[in-house]
Design an enzyme around this catalytic site. Structure first.
Site, PDB file in Angstrom:
ATOM      1  N   GLY A 209      11.265   8.202   1.219  1.00  0.00           N
ATOM      2  CA  GLY A 209      11.062   8.221  -0.241  1.00  0.00           C
ATOM      3  C   GLY A 209       9.608   8.119  -0.662  1.00  0.00           C
TER       4      GLY A 209
ATOM      5  N   ASP B  46       6.961   9.821   8.536  1.00  0.00           N
ATOM      6  CA  ASP B  46       6.681   9.551   7.125  1.00  0.00           C
ATOM      7  C   ASP B  46       7.534   8.387   6.616  1.00  0.00           C
TER       8      ASP B  46
ATOM      9  N   THR C 118       2.280  -3.326 -10.992  1.00  0.00           N
ATOM     10  CA  THR C 118       1.774  -2.191 -10.214  1.00  0.00           C
ATOM     11  C   THR C 118       2.046  -0.860 -10.920  1.00  0.00           C
ATOM     12  N   ASP C 119       1.219   0.134 -10.609  1.00  0.00           N
ATOM     13  CA  ASP C 119       1.453   1.480 -11.161  1.00  0.00           C
ATOM     14  C   ASP C 119       2.706   2.118 -10.565  1.00  0.00           C
ATOM     15  N   GLU C 120       3.220   1.534  -9.468  1.00  0.00           N
ATOM     16  CA  GLU C 120       4.394   2.137  -8.816  1.00  0.00           C
ATOM     17  C   GLU C 120       5.649   2.066  -9.672  1.00  0.00           C
TER      18      GLU C 120
ATOM     19  N   ARG D 115      -3.551   8.195  -3.485  1.00  0.00           N
ATOM     20  CA  ARG D 115      -3.574   6.868  -4.093  1.00  0.00           C
ATOM     21  C   ARG D 115      -4.858   6.751  -4.916  1.00  0.00           C
TER      22      ARG D 115
ATOM     23  N   TYR E 177      10.713  -2.255  -3.345  1.00  0.00           N
ATOM     24  CA  TYR E 177       9.559  -3.011  -3.863  1.00  0.00           C
ATOM     25  C   TYR E 177       9.269  -2.652  -5.320  1.00  0.00           C
TER      26      TYR E 177
ATOM     27  N   ASN F 177      -4.738  10.431   1.509  1.00  0.00           N
ATOM     28  CA  ASN F 177      -4.832   9.525   2.651  1.00  0.00           C
ATOM     29  C   ASN F 177      -5.664  10.117   3.783  1.00  0.00           C
TER      30      ASN F 177
ATOM     31  N   LYS G 203       9.538  -4.823  -8.918  1.00  0.00           N
ATOM     32  CA  LYS G 203       8.386  -5.055  -9.800  1.00  0.00           C
ATOM     33  C   LYS G 203       8.698  -4.527 -11.211  1.00  0.00           C
TER      34      LYS G 203
ATOM     35  N   PHE H 198      -2.503   0.084   4.431  1.00  0.00           N
ATOM     36  CA  PHE H 198      -3.106   1.323   4.933  1.00  0.00           C
ATOM     37  C   PHE H 198      -4.579   1.186   5.366  1.00  0.00           C
TER      38      PHE H 198
ATOM     39  N   ILE I 175      -4.916 -10.084  -3.337  1.00  0.00           N
ATOM     40  CA  ILE I 175      -5.558  -9.916  -4.645  1.00  0.00           C
ATOM     41  C   ILE I 175      -5.689 -11.253  -5.353  1.00  0.00           C
TER      42      ILE I 175
ATOM     43  N   ASN J  76      -5.323  -1.429  -4.500  1.00  0.00           N
ATOM     44  CA  ASN J  76      -6.533  -2.236  -4.307  1.00  0.00           C
ATOM     45  C   ASN J  76      -7.029  -2.136  -2.864  1.00  0.00           C
TER      46      ASN J  76
HETATM   47  P1  NAD Z   1       0.060 -10.070  -0.833  1.00  0.00           P
HETATM   48  O1  NAD Z   1       1.329  -9.754  -0.128  1.00  0.00           O
HETATM   49  O2  NAD Z   1      -1.224  -9.952  -0.105  1.00  0.00           O
HETATM   50  O3  NAD Z   1       0.131 -11.564  -1.390  1.00  0.00           O
HETATM   51  C1  NAD Z   1       1.271 -12.090  -2.007  1.00  0.00           C
HETATM   52  C2  NAD Z   1       1.128 -13.601  -2.052  1.00  0.00           C
HETATM   53  O4  NAD Z   1       2.294 -14.124  -2.723  1.00  0.00           O
HETATM   54  C3  NAD Z   1       1.077 -14.247  -0.663  1.00  0.00           C
HETATM   55  O5  NAD Z   1       0.059 -15.222  -0.627  1.00  0.00           O
HETATM   56  C4  NAD Z   1       2.450 -14.890  -0.511  1.00  0.00           C
HETATM   57  O6  NAD Z   1       2.465 -16.049   0.307  1.00  0.00           O
HETATM   58  C5  NAD Z   1       2.787 -15.225  -1.959  1.00  0.00           C
HETATM   59  N1  NAD Z   1       4.231 -15.333  -2.176  1.00  0.00           N
HETATM   60  C6  NAD Z   1       5.187 -14.456  -1.784  1.00  0.00           C
HETATM   61  N2  NAD Z   1       6.407 -14.924  -2.121  1.00  0.00           N
HETATM   62  C7  NAD Z   1       6.203 -16.115  -2.748  1.00  0.00           C
HETATM   63  C8  NAD Z   1       7.070 -17.074  -3.351  1.00  0.00           C
HETATM   64  N3  NAD Z   1       8.401 -16.899  -3.366  1.00  0.00           N
HETATM   65  N4  NAD Z   1       6.524 -18.178  -3.902  1.00  0.00           N
HETATM   66  C9  NAD Z   1       5.179 -18.368  -3.887  1.00  0.00           C
HETATM   67  N5  NAD Z   1       4.315 -17.506  -3.330  1.00  0.00           N
HETATM   68  C10 NAD Z   1       4.818 -16.386  -2.766  1.00  0.00           C
HETATM   69  O7  NAD Z   1       0.095  -9.195  -2.146  1.00  0.00           O
HETATM   70  P2  NAD Z   1      -1.122  -8.523  -2.951  1.00  0.00           P
HETATM   71  O8  NAD Z   1      -1.366  -7.181  -2.396  1.00  0.00           O
HETATM   72  O9  NAD Z   1      -2.209  -9.499  -3.080  1.00  0.00           O
HETATM   73  O10 NAD Z   1      -0.402  -8.317  -4.379  1.00  0.00           O
HETATM   74  C11 NAD Z   1      -0.441  -9.363  -5.344  1.00  0.00           C
HETATM   75  C12 NAD Z   1       0.220  -8.875  -6.620  1.00  0.00           C
HETATM   76  O11 NAD Z   1      -0.459  -7.735  -7.095  1.00  0.00           O
HETATM   77  C13 NAD Z   1       1.671  -8.479  -6.449  1.00  0.00           C
HETATM   78  O12 NAD Z   1       2.380  -8.886  -7.598  1.00  0.00           O
HETATM   79  C14 NAD Z   1       1.625  -6.961  -6.355  1.00  0.00           C
HETATM   80  O13 NAD Z   1       2.825  -6.388  -6.828  1.00  0.00           O
HETATM   81  C15 NAD Z   1       0.469  -6.665  -7.282  1.00  0.00           C
HETATM   82  N6  NAD Z   1      -0.268  -5.427  -7.016  1.00  0.00           N
HETATM   83  C16 NAD Z   1      -0.766  -5.162  -5.783  1.00  0.00           C
HETATM   84  C17 NAD Z   1      -1.538  -4.018  -5.576  1.00  0.00           C
HETATM   85  C18 NAD Z   1      -2.153  -3.691  -4.226  1.00  0.00           C
HETATM   86  O14 NAD Z   1      -2.757  -2.649  -4.070  1.00  0.00           O
HETATM   87  N7  NAD Z   1      -2.053  -4.551  -3.230  1.00  0.00           N
HETATM   88  C19 NAD Z   1      -1.764  -3.134  -6.645  1.00  0.00           C
HETATM   89  C20 NAD Z   1      -1.208  -3.415  -7.901  1.00  0.00           C
HETATM   90  C21 NAD Z   1      -0.476  -4.575  -8.078  1.00  0.00           C
HETATM   91  O1  DAU Z   2      -0.140   1.397  -6.164  1.00  0.00           O
HETATM   92  C1  DAU Z   2      -0.145   0.008  -6.056  1.00  0.00           C
HETATM   93  C2  DAU Z   2       0.564  -0.412  -4.793  1.00  0.00           C
HETATM   94  O2  DAU Z   2      -0.317  -0.100  -3.716  1.00  0.00           O
HETATM   95  C3  DAU Z   2       0.919  -1.901  -4.783  1.00  0.00           C
HETATM   96  O3  DAU Z   2       1.880  -2.145  -5.778  1.00  0.00           O
HETATM   97  C4  DAU Z   2       1.476  -2.332  -3.415  1.00  0.00           C
HETATM   98  O4  DAU Z   2       1.672  -3.739  -3.395  1.00  0.00           O
HETATM   99  C5  DAU Z   2       0.463  -1.945  -2.357  1.00  0.00           C
HETATM  100  O5  DAU Z   2       0.985  -2.268  -1.064  1.00  0.00           O
HETATM  101  C6  DAU Z   2       0.141  -0.456  -2.433  1.00  0.00           C
HETATM  102  O6  DAU Z   2       1.323   0.331  -2.103  1.00  0.00           O
HETATM  103  P1  DAU Z   2       1.230   1.629  -1.166  1.00  0.00           P
HETATM  104  O7  DAU Z   2       2.568   1.847  -0.594  1.00  0.00           O
HETATM  105  O8  DAU Z   2       0.548   2.731  -1.875  1.00  0.00           O
HETATM  106  O9  DAU Z   2       0.182   1.045  -0.071  1.00  0.00           O
HETATM  107  P2  DAU Z   2       0.116   1.150   1.533  1.00  0.00           P
HETATM  108  O10 DAU Z   2      -1.159   0.491   1.935  1.00  0.00           O
HETATM  109  O11 DAU Z   2       1.353   0.682   2.184  1.00  0.00           O
HETATM  110  O12 DAU Z   2      -0.016   2.719   1.769  1.00  0.00           O
HETATM  111  C7  DAU Z   2      -1.010   3.506   1.125  1.00  0.00           C
HETATM  112  C8  DAU Z   2      -0.771   4.954   1.484  1.00  0.00           C
HETATM  113  O13 DAU Z   2      -1.030   5.143   2.887  1.00  0.00           O
HETATM  114  C9  DAU Z   2       0.654   5.411   1.288  1.00  0.00           C
HETATM  115  O14 DAU Z   2       0.641   6.773   0.890  1.00  0.00           O
HETATM  116  C10 DAU Z   2       1.289   5.281   2.662  1.00  0.00           C
HETATM  117  C11 DAU Z   2       0.145   5.627   3.573  1.00  0.00           C
HETATM  118  N1  DAU Z   2       0.111   4.976   4.905  1.00  0.00           N
HETATM  119  C12 DAU Z   2       0.315   3.637   4.984  1.00  0.00           C
HETATM  120  C13 DAU Z   2       0.226   2.995   6.205  1.00  0.00           C
HETATM  121  C14 DAU Z   2       0.463   1.491   6.333  1.00  0.00           C
HETATM  122  C15 DAU Z   2      -0.203   5.739   6.023  1.00  0.00           C
HETATM  123  O15 DAU Z   2      -0.407   6.972   5.955  1.00  0.00           O
HETATM  124  N2  DAU Z   2      -0.311   5.101   7.230  1.00  0.00           N
HETATM  125  C16 DAU Z   2      -0.096   3.769   7.379  1.00  0.00           C
HETATM  126  O16 DAU Z   2      -0.218   3.242   8.515  1.00  0.00           O
END
Ligand code: NAD
Ligand code: DAU
Length: 332
Positions: free
Chosen positions: A273, A270, A121-123, A212, A148, A247, A152, A188, A13, A178
């Protein structure tokens, strides 16, 4: 012109946000990123060198963070350990980066008097029942489930305390799931897309009924930019695009895109949690700050994302085997 320090800007992101800033603003950007397994230099390669630079370093290291913060007008803090499954295997880097790292950023912005936007995050709100019409709002009590999400949640509470106790100029946003380009294939949607590209079957945790609330990463970026510039200091804003899907439906949509049968997937062990449902009410952001998502149609946004992974096989291919080997050990 604003000088913005983007932590985690080489991750999924964060890198989308850096692209957004280059395209839609005249801000200059420094990315501070430790380049963990989740990062990729390619995600921010090719951007104009006079606008974007990368500093490789740890957000938990005050000697790296403090001088960098001093040179910027604002910090947008994305850096985190982000994957729930990894946090169940080893919570330690989550505590270190998400809590100690955020503490280190807070101390630096406090001393320098620099504006902070904290990405969350919404989590942090836990989960909702599948048949509950309710959605998360800014008033929902915190109730995180995983290592995680609890780290957060802790980082959000640190930010709130630093605002109240020290007058730090910070805002917080909590966004839903996202999707889009540059997302690591452990997650996922890209995991299932790349499974299908490889001729394999998507892997659904449990019955696949978990919901989600999907938002395109570029809509997340525009929301963050809006809050950074117009948000009320000390406030929290929820970011979401009304994208609730279970999903199973997402997997079926990916299968259909490739012309595969609707039932061509595996149910696997699964997640411990496993949160049932997330759903965001983003009324505050929309009405108070006038933000609206551009990718209102999940189906076409997902189709574009699928095409991106088809076109960028050279980016994800080197990681596919080891990601799948890790999941296989967990029965997933
Ligand atoms: P990501 O894992 O793709 O990227 C995380 C980045 O942070 C990586 O580039 C990693 O190298 C860097 N990083 C990790 N530890 C570090 C450290 N100690 N010092 C410096 N850099 C470090 O994560 P993402 O999915 O892009 O998520 C980014 C942010 O958005 C996070 O704070 C996450 O909680 C939040 N968020 C993610 C989602 C989602 O759906 N992915 C949704 C809501 C919020
Ligand atoms: O809601 C925001 C969060 O969304 C962010 O804070 C997290 O950083 C981000 O990773 C994401 O968390 P989830 O746990 O929801 O995302 P994930 O992609 O791991 O899984 C999405 C859903 O799909 C979840 O219900 C678990 C399920 N899943 C995941 C994987 C990897 C599967 O069914 N199969 C899979 O192989």
């Amino acid at each position: 012109m604003q000088r913005i320090l983007v932590t985690g800007g080489a991750g999924f992101i964060g890198s989308n946000f850096v692209h957004h800033l280059v395209e839609h603003t005249d801000a200059s950007v420094t990315v501070l990123d430790k380049l963990t397994y989740a990062a990729s230099r390619e995600s921010i390669a090719g951007l104009p060198a006079d606008r974007v630079s990368l500093v490789v370093g740890d957000i938990a290291d005050p000697e790296v963070v403090a001088p960098l913060v001093d040179q910027h007008d604002a910090v947008v803090h994305y850096a985190a350990e982000s994957h729930n499954d990894n946090s169940l295997n080893d919570p330690s880097p989550f505590v270190q980066t998400n809590l100690i790292g955020t503490f280190t950023i807070l101390e630096a912005v406090r001393r320098a008097g620099v504006r902070l936007h904290h990405i969350s995050t919404d989590e942090v709100y836990g989960d909702l029942e599948l048949d509950d019409p309710a959605r998360f709002t800014e008033a929902t009590p915190y109730n995180p489930s995983s290592p995680y999400s609890s780290t957060k949640a802790g980082s959000d509470l640190l930010v709130r305390a630093w605002v109240r106790s020290f007058g730090v100029q910070a805002t917080i946003s909590n966004c839903s799931n996202n999707y889009g380009p540059w997302q690591h294939i452990e997650k996922f949607i890209p995991r299932q897309i790349t499974n299908v590209i490889d001729g394999g079957r998507p892997k659904l945790y449990g019955a696949g009924q978990n919901v989600r609330d999907w938002i395109h990463a570029d809509d997340h970026s525009s929301a963050v930019w809006t809050i950074l510039n117009h948000g009320r200091i000390g406030d929290t804003y929820l970011i979401g695009a009304d994208g609730e899907k279970n999903n199973l439906d997402v997997v079926r949509q990916i299968l259909r895109h490739f012309g595969r049968a609707d039932d061509d997937f595996d149910h696997v062990t699964d997640r411990a949690g496993h949160d049932l449902r997330y759903a965001i009410d983003s009324t505050k952001l929309r009405t108070e700050l006038g933000w609206a998502p551009q990718f209102a149609d999940f189906e076409s946004g997902l189709a574009r994302t699928i095409e991106w992974y088809v076109a960028h096989e050279d980016w994800w291919r080197p990681h596919k085997q080891s990601v799948e080997a890790t999941y296989a050990k967990q029965g997933q």
